[in-house]
Scaffold this active site. Sequence first.
Site, PDB file in Angstrom:
ATOM      1  N   THR A 186       2.606   2.085  -3.729  1.00  0.00           N
ATOM      2  CA  THR A 186       2.731   3.324  -2.959  1.00  0.00           C
ATOM      3  C   THR A 186       4.193   3.595  -2.621  1.00  0.00           C
ATOM      4  O   THR A 186       4.666   4.736  -2.718  1.00  0.00           O
ATOM      5  CB  THR A 186       1.902   3.215  -1.661  1.00  0.00           C
ATOM      6  OG1 THR A 186       0.534   3.000  -2.009  1.00  0.00           O
ATOM      7  CG2 THR A 186       2.022   4.478  -0.829  1.00  0.00           C
ATOM      8  N   ASN A 244      -4.700   4.483   3.363  1.00  0.00           N
ATOM      9  CA  ASN A 244      -5.643   3.366   3.358  1.00  0.00           C
ATOM     10  C   ASN A 244      -5.505   2.634   2.038  1.00  0.00           C
ATOM     11  O   ASN A 244      -6.079   3.041   1.019  1.00  0.00           O
ATOM     12  CB  ASN A 244      -7.068   3.879   3.560  1.00  0.00           C
ATOM     13  CG  ASN A 244      -7.282   4.458   4.939  1.00  0.00           C
ATOM     14  OD1 ASN A 244      -7.362   3.728   5.923  1.00  0.00           O
ATOM     15  ND2 ASN A 244      -7.347   5.782   5.018  1.00  0.00           N
ATOM     16  N   GLU A 245      -4.710   1.584   2.053  1.00  0.00           N
ATOM     17  CA  GLU A 245      -4.399   0.839   0.848  1.00  0.00           C
ATOM     18  C   GLU A 245      -5.574  -0.049   0.439  1.00  0.00           C
ATOM     19  O   GLU A 245      -6.521  -0.243   1.205  1.00  0.00           O
ATOM     20  CB  GLU A 245      -3.150  -0.019   1.090  1.00  0.00           C
ATOM     21  CG  GLU A 245      -1.900   0.764   1.461  1.00  0.00           C
ATOM     22  CD  GLU A 245      -1.280   1.519   0.295  1.00  0.00           C
ATOM     23  OE1 GLU A 245      -1.953   1.668  -0.751  1.00  0.00           O
ATOM     24  OE2 GLU A 245      -0.135   1.972   0.418  1.00  0.00           O
ATOM     25  N   PRO A 246      -5.528  -0.618  -0.780  1.00  0.00           N
ATOM     26  CA  PRO A 246      -6.565  -1.558  -1.202  1.00  0.00           C
ATOM     27  C   PRO A 246      -6.785  -2.644  -0.147  1.00  0.00           C
ATOM     28  O   PRO A 246      -5.828  -3.204   0.388  1.00  0.00           O
ATOM     29  CB  PRO A 246      -5.986  -2.149  -2.491  1.00  0.00           C
ATOM     30  CG  PRO A 246      -5.150  -1.031  -3.055  1.00  0.00           C
ATOM     31  CD  PRO A 246      -4.536  -0.374  -1.856  1.00  0.00           C
ATOM     32  N   SER A 288      -8.631  -1.900   2.596  1.00  0.00           N
ATOM     33  CA  SER A 288      -9.069  -1.191   3.801  1.00  0.00           C
ATOM     34  C   SER A 288     -10.592  -1.215   3.875  1.00  0.00           C
ATOM     35  O   SER A 288     -11.278  -1.075   2.869  1.00  0.00           O
ATOM     36  CB  SER A 288      -8.580   0.254   3.781  1.00  0.00           C
ATOM     37  OG  SER A 288      -7.167   0.308   3.774  1.00  0.00           O
TER      38      SER A 288
END
Length: 647
Positions: A191, A172-174, A176
């Site tokens: 990532t 869940n990247e920035p 999300s």
Amino acid sequence: MAKTVLSPNSITFPQDEESRKFEKINTSVHNNSNNASFFVANEIADLIRQRQKEGKKLVLGLATGSTPTKAYDFLVKFHKEEGLSFKNVITFNLDEYFPMEADSIHSYVRFMNEHLFDHIDIKKENINIPNGRLDREDVREFCDDYEKKIQDAGGIDIQVLGIGRTGHIGFNEPGSSLTSKTRLVRLDRVTRLDAASDFFGLENVPTRAITMGVGTIMAAKKIILMAWGEGKSIIVKEAVEGPIRESVPATFLQNHPNCSFVIDEAAASELTRINTPWLVSECQWNEKLIKRATLWLSEKLSKAILKLTNEDYNEYGMGSLIAEVGSAEHINLIVFNQLQRTITGWPGGKPNADDSQRPERKDPYPKTSLIFSPHPDDDVISMGGTLLRLVDQGHKVHVAYQTSGNIAVFDDEVIRFLDFATEIQEGNKELEQKFSEVREFLKTKSPGQIDSPEIQKIKGLIRKGEALSACRYCGVKEESAHFQNLPFYETGAVKKKPHTAEDVQKTYDLLNEIKPHQIFAAGDLSDPHGTHRVCLQVIYEAIDRLVADKVDWIDDCYFWLYRGAWQEWDIADMEMAVPIGPKDMERKKNAIFKHQSQKDAAMFPGNDDREFWQRAEQRNTETARRYNQLGMAEYEAMEGFVRYKFN
């Protein structure tokens, strides 16, 4: 492991409730990642046993990556040695790259089998991992089914998490959302950069992944997030103490009713109660903490140490220090003198001088200095200026290259060297045949595929030749360059074997042969692939044996730790700072340039895409700048060291 201390005074950090007032998540700090992993494994094992007594199942949410592996090792140990059964356990993994074949060396299916599932009695039908082999059009349906399976199992009882440098949990990247569910996501560049070494290049890292959503994670009854090392310290502080925001998904965990961060001291180092304890509660002041606090205040206010006032100390929570010691002027002078005494242009000790206030003793002269270099270039990258100074001042300098560094050589370098060799030995049929076999292997080699033993050997020889070239440039005799090729490293893959008695014995024998008056070793535990950490552990264990064997030279040996390409010691911890002039800075860079296979682009750059000489120059000049701002003399650059004392 050898017991070590940074100074005669250790810092006692406040642990009461008041000291945690900035922390919005329950945070448990352990001495090291091993102890923390044991704690987590016990939490899981206790709940498994409790559910077994109740005749109920336990649903585990599991993570991959290097962080949870020790916890998984302990769970396997509990199964094999204590009879812990996993027959009542259902697991759901957080994520998987997409696309990804299950048998790929990068697959999380393979990861989980190798680290946990193949070694316990869990039922295969109870294992659930996102499917990276799906056709794109089938992903949405799979994700919906994954959510339903979690719900049908009764929800996740314990969710294990790691944390990425962007603050991502799972993938869940920035950006999300708090309500996001299992879905296909695009991976952030940071990532992918962090994963690039495992895939032998950023271009080979998948751009997408299937991941549980933040909402899925937040629905777990209990969450345990683990983090190790200084590299995670800044994002841990943001997640624990910062505001909740989508740009740092881990901050959502502040709203979970039963979430704990389990971290080691290095990952905790930026937390307010650890980094600046005087801001949260009364401190037990000692020499080391006074130094740390005074340097912090000096940099915070952009004032030289000797300019700090009583009002400055009082305003920043250090009124009790003024009350104990007497005045700002007195504290300033104590700390100023401490810092000034760390600076020396004589890292081997200055002969015929008063050494009572110097980091290194004057006798004997010349000294025998042994520099341990985990990879074949860490010596010149991290302490090249000091190495040059030791040689120039007449000391007998040895360098021990602990690993071959062979996985960090690009395939093109192998072709280039073999081209040269075949030209030199034109008509050598055996060499031509070997070259043909190597070229054919490399032509069909897939990303991440392990090199043949022949190619591993050639790549190791390339690194060895470069190290010898750097030694010659620095004035270190070729016979004083020792290539240990420690066995733990020689896997041909990023993942290494655990170190063994053979690694320790090789190091023990070398130390006992050289009998150094000084040892320099890499204390850079933030090395992202763990090689530095293992290399240091091997040295510690060898020294433990030497101390136990009561060898005559060990009591007169100083042990200095330098930092590697990733970061520098905090000035408050430095116990020796070696100035580097403009000429020696150029010489240091030239020594780094001798490592041509690492020039322009390194195989494993980590999270910094600059060349190693650029990192080293920036770090060394920044250290000199900070010393100068604290009120010390202005130098071009400086290399810092911490002295470790062994029993």
